[in-house]
Each structure stands twice: as structure tokens, then as C-alpha cells.
Motif scaffolding. Structure first.
Motif: not given
Length: 551
Positions: A220-246
Motif C-alpha cells: 500500500a502506497v501512502m501520500q499526504g495521509g491517504r492510500i493512493v495505490e494498493a495491490g499485490p507486490t509484483e503487479a504494483l511494481f510492474r505496472a504502477p498506476k498512481a503518478p506518485y508510485t511511479r
């Protein structure tokens, strides 16, 4: 059924929102990585789960642990929950350990308070828990005190405290930030193994994405007190959706940022990304020469009539550092890096060999003007500044080596601008700045008398990935502008690989391997170097090949 479920969790302190509508779940036996930069709300989320929010905090939403609502529980019920149902490992073990109590008594105290055991029974179970985390008898008797242990050993005691009552939930908040790579690997394996073996849910809070990649089932990726993206680890690393995660992933791999960053960036001005291989160039002249440097410490006698044993902390070390070059110095805690650094800075005498800075022998008799050619940036900038003085005086401190010029305030303003801060910041105090800003101030202080060499002693190890990338880019820019030489002392091999042209590997007081950084990391010859590289967390290469995921 979830072991831990957070629903619409919001926290305010005064008028300031800290957490906003946080929703998370964690199953028994699962490892959840909670990532984000400093101030994103990771630790506050953990404190909400443990019922440890600061006084005056207003909280809404729901925190359910094993089906029971935690928010609103009276303090007595929370005290029964902590340790028995949820345990927590903190970043700095010395803040969690009592320096006046033996490690056995500290673990036993938890068992006696919650388990209603006799002291003898509690000490027997404490022995088992300490054995479980690798502090086995007789090498680690229950009578030892925290100051008699290394950093990694103290963290193991903190883990033993957290698991003493076999809780269902374990929260680890930056548990390995200050540890070297091999100790970090051991502690992480221990925590993950405990979670799997005991069937605990583990919430791993960290800014190290490589650690998460190797351990977590979900992220789960947090920014500014919010969860901006969450998911299975490999899937999130391969294809992050949130600009902040990228952006976090790009910073973790030291990739240059695109021209347009978008609204997710903070208010601090981003520095342009530089190629370290382009700017880290030697001009062929030796700036620092270390010749068979030897530093020996006499240890206490094992018995009254026995001779003093000796520790050769630095044992015949030789190397050169050229003007304009970036040199890495890597090794585990206790290998002699810090002792060698103190000798280079002229703070500790040698028992053998010599250190030269340019044409001058490093010694107490060294001219002040020559001493000013080397400056240092430490790991903890807050601890190296006087909190009672304003920033302009703190940054101007090195002038005592050369005499304070009449235009010193103008020079301070120039130094602040060079590190991306405003000259008006000179009127503020150090506690008013973030961790990344404090490190920029430490760089400004080192830079103000225009040294030829800056020693960076774990200067970015405590920073989150995005701030770390910004500080490293800043150092690259300053090197290009002023022709600085850097000595990078670090246990973070990924940073050393990214920012140095040549590297030294140190073990037990000796340099066991040296050479061009990329060649050394690609084809190491010494077994110890291979050991360090194998222990270094890394994001699997296959997870980062989809270029469109970072565009």
C-alpha cells in the motif's frame, strides 16, 4: 476474515488533517508493505492501530483487530491489547529499550505484566524468546545490558520484546534503516520467518522499496495521509498506476525524472537529474593519499595479570582519492570505516602510516587553511547542529577555520541558494526543517568555505527514496560546478553503485577489494564483496523492464 481492517480512518491534530479515509486490510500470516516518503502518514497509521496517537488527536473511522474495534477502547483495555494481541518494532531500538535494565529483565517484564508469571518463570520464557531471535545462550546471557550489544543485536532484543506474548499482529516501523546490509538481511529474514512460523500478520513500514519487493505479499502506497495505490507486490511494481508510485519507483532505481512532474510533487523545488558518471571525473592529481594507515585500540585485560589485547581497527590501509573524483567506502558495521574517517579528518591519531591532504600531512599541526580543504556531512544532520542557534550561524560555523569574512551573511545566503533553499531560511531554527532540508543545510555548511573534499558519512541512509534522489542529484550538480571530490561512506550499496566511479570494500580493518565501481559490482573477486552484494535488497530486474510503466 481479516486480522486487521482499517475503514475510513481519519486523524486530525488541531486543524491539521494527518490521515484521511485510510482503508487497509491484513490477513493472518500475510506481509503488507506500507510505503511512502517521510510525513506521508505511515507511522501515524501504525500508532492509530496501537492506540498510541498523541494527546489531542481526533480520530474517526474504524480500526478492527481480530474483529474487535480498537478505537474508543479504554486505556486499560488498550494496555492488555498491546503486546498480547499486537506488537510493534520501532526504528531505533535504544528508544524502546531501558538502558538501566538487563535484556532478560526487559523481556521478562512484558511477560510478567501480561502473563502473570513469577519472575523465574518469566526469565525462563525470556530466554526462549531471545534464543528464538538469535541471541542464544551462553554468548548472550540474560544479564547483558543494551549498551553491550551492537545495533543489530539491540534490534533483535526489540523484536523479542514485540513477540514475547506471541501477538497476532506485528508492526515493524523502519526496523532496519540504520543497519548495514548483512545485518539488515539477517533482521529482515528473522522478522519474515517469525511472521510465517507464528502465523502473525506483519505490517512492514519502510521507505526502502527493494525491501518491500523481497518480503511483502501486498503493498500500500501512502501520500499526504491517504492510500493512493494498493495491490499485490509484483503487479504494483510492474505496472504502477498512481503518478506518485511511479515517482517513488523511479527514485528507488535512480532514474532521471521526466520534465513534467505533475501535482503530486511537494512544494520543495526538485533538482534536475544528473549523470554521476558524467560528472565524477578525476583530473589525475592525488588530493588524498592514505599510506599503510594503522589505528590500534588497547582493550581491557581479560584478567588482572593478562596483557592488554589489541584491536587493529584500521590495519595497513592504503589508497588515493583524486581531485574531482567520487570514491565509495563500503563495509559492515565495525569494519573500521568510521575510525578511518576520523583519522582522515584529523580527529584520531594513527599508530602507523600517514595520511596526506594535498601536500600537507594530516596531523594536529596541520595548517588551518589546509584543514579547511576537507569538510564532512554526517548521517544525522539534526544531531550535528546546535538547536539553539539560527541557521545562518550554523552554516557559517566552518569560518572559524579561516576567519569569518565581513560578508559572511552574503556567503551564507549564496550557500543556501546553491543547495536549493531560500536565503530567508537563515533566520529559522533547525527544528523547523524536514529531514531532507536539514541534510541540504549540512551540505551548505560543508560547502561554504569551498573545500576540495567532502566526506559523506552515511549522508542519505536515513532519507526516503525521493528525498534521497534529490540530495544525490544536488551533490552531482555541486560536484560539476565546483570540481569537488567526494568520499562516500555508506552501507547502501545501491547508492554507492549509482554515485561513485571507484569503490573500496573494507573488512576487519583492511581493504579487501578495490576497483572501478561498475566492474566491482558486476564481477567481484573477493568472497566478502560477493557476500555484501548478495545481502543487498534489490527490486527484481524483470519487474522494472516495462518502460511504459514509468513514463
Amino acid at each position: 476474515m481479516s486480522l486487521l481492517a482499517l475503514d475510513a480512518l481519519s486523524v486530525r491534530i488541531g486543524a491539521r488533517p494527518i490521515l484521511s479515509e485510510v482503508a487497509l486490510s491484513l490477513a493472518p500470516g500475510e506481509i503488507l508493505g506500507l510505503v511512502g516518503e517521510s510525513g506521508s502518514g505511515k507511522s501515524m497509521t501504525a500508532l492509530a492501530v496501537m492506540g498510541l496517537l498523541p494527546e489531542g488527536a481526533r480520530v474517526t473511522g474504524s480500526v478492527r483487530l481480530d474483529g474487535r474495534e480498537v478505537l474508543g477502547l479504554p486505556e486499560a483495555a488498550l494496555n492488555r491489547m498491546r503486546g498480547a494481541e499486537a506488537g510493534m518494532i520501532f526504528q531505533e531500538p535504544m528508544t524502546a529499550l531501558n538502558p538501566l535494565m538487563s535484556i532478560g529483565d526487559q523481556v521478562a517484564e512484558v511477560l510478567r505484566i501480561h502473563g502473570r508469571m513469577s519472575r523465574a518463570e518469566a526469565l525462563e520464557v525470556a530466554r526462549e524468546r531471545l534464543d528464538r531471535v538469535g541471541l542464544t545462550a551462553p554468548r548472550f546471557p540474560l544479564s547483558l545490558y543494551p549498551h553491550e550489544l551492537s545495533g543489530g543485536q539491540r534490534q533483535r532484543v526489540a523484536i523479542a520484546l514485540a513477540i514475547a506474548l506471541r501477538p497476532k499482529l506485528l508492526i515493524a516501523d523502519e526496523p532496519t534503516t540504520a543497519l548495514d546490509v548483512t545485518t539488515q538481511a539477517e533482521v529482515l529474514r528473522l522478522i519474515a520467518g517469525l511472521a510465517r512460523d507464528e502465523g502473525m500478520g506483519l505490517m512492514l513500514i519502510t521507505h526502502d522499496l527493494a525491501v518491500v519487493a523481497g518480503m511483502a505479499d501486498r503493498v500500500a502506497v501512502m501520500q499526504g495521509g491517504r492510500i493512493v495505490e494498493a495491490g499485490p507486490t509484483e503487479a504494483l511494481f510492474r505496472a504502477p498506476k498512481a503518478p506518485y508510485t511511479r515517482d517513488l519507483l523511479r527514485a528507488a532505481t535512480h532514474r532521471p525524472a521526466p520534465p513534467s512532474q505533475g501535482e503530486y510533487l511537494n512544494q520543495e523545488k526538485d533538482q534536475p537529474a544528473f549523470s554521476w558518471q558524467k560528472y565524477s571525473k578525476s583530473d589525475g592529481s592525488a588530493l588524498l593519499t592514505v599510506e599503510t594507515a594503522t589505528r590500534i585500540y588497547r582493550l581491557p585485560r581479560p584478567s588482572p595479570l593478562a596483557p592488554h589485547p589489541e584491536l587493529r581497527a584500521v590495519d595497513g590501509v592504503s589508497f588515493t582519492l583524486d581531485a574531482g573524483e567520487s570514491l565509495g567506502l563500503v563495509g559492515e558495521s565495525g569494519c573500521g570505516k568510521s575510525t578511518l574517517t576520523r583519522a582522515i579528518l584529523g580527529l584520531d591519531p594513527l599508530q602507523g602510516g600517514a595520511i596526506r591532504l594535498g601536500d600537507h600531512l594530516v596531523s594536529p599541526e596541520m595548517p588551518r587553511a589546509a584543514r579547511a580543504d576537507v569538510q564532512v556531512v554526517f548521517q544525522d544532520p539534526y544531531g550535528s547542529f546546535n538547536p539553539r542557534q539560527r541557521v545562518e550561524r550554523l552554516v557559517a560555523e566552518p569560518f572559524h577555520l579561516t576567519g569569518r569574512p565581513t560578508d559572511w551573511r552574503a556567503r551564507v545566503a549564496e550557500a543556501l541558494r546553491e543547495v536549493g533553499l531560500d536565503p530567508a531560511d537563515g533566520r529559522r531554527f533547525i527544528h523547523e526543517f524536514s529531514g531532507g532540508q536539514r541534510q541540504r543545510l549540512a551540505i551548505a555548511r560543508a560547502l561554504i568555505i569551498r573545500p576540495k573534499l567532502i566526506v559523506l558519512d552515511e549522508a542519505v541512509s536515513a532519507l526516503d527514496v525521493r528525498v534521497r534522489a534529490q540530495v544525490l542529484d544536488l551533490l552531482a550538480e555541486l560536484q560539476a560546478r565546483h570540481g569537488l571530490a567526494y568520499l562516500f561512506i555508506s552501507h547502501d550499496l545501491s547508492v554507492v553503485r549509482a554515485v561513485t566511479s571507484r569503490c573500496l570494500i573494507m573488512q576487519a580493518g583492511r581493504i579487501v577489494e578495490e576497483g572501478p565501481t561498475e566492474a566491482l559490482f558486476t564481477a567481484p573477486h573477493h568472497e566478502y564483496t560477493r557476500h555484501l552484494l548478495a545481502a543487498t535488497p534489490r527490486i527484481p530486474a524483470g519487474w522494472m523492464t516495462e518502460e511504459e510503466s514509468l513514463s
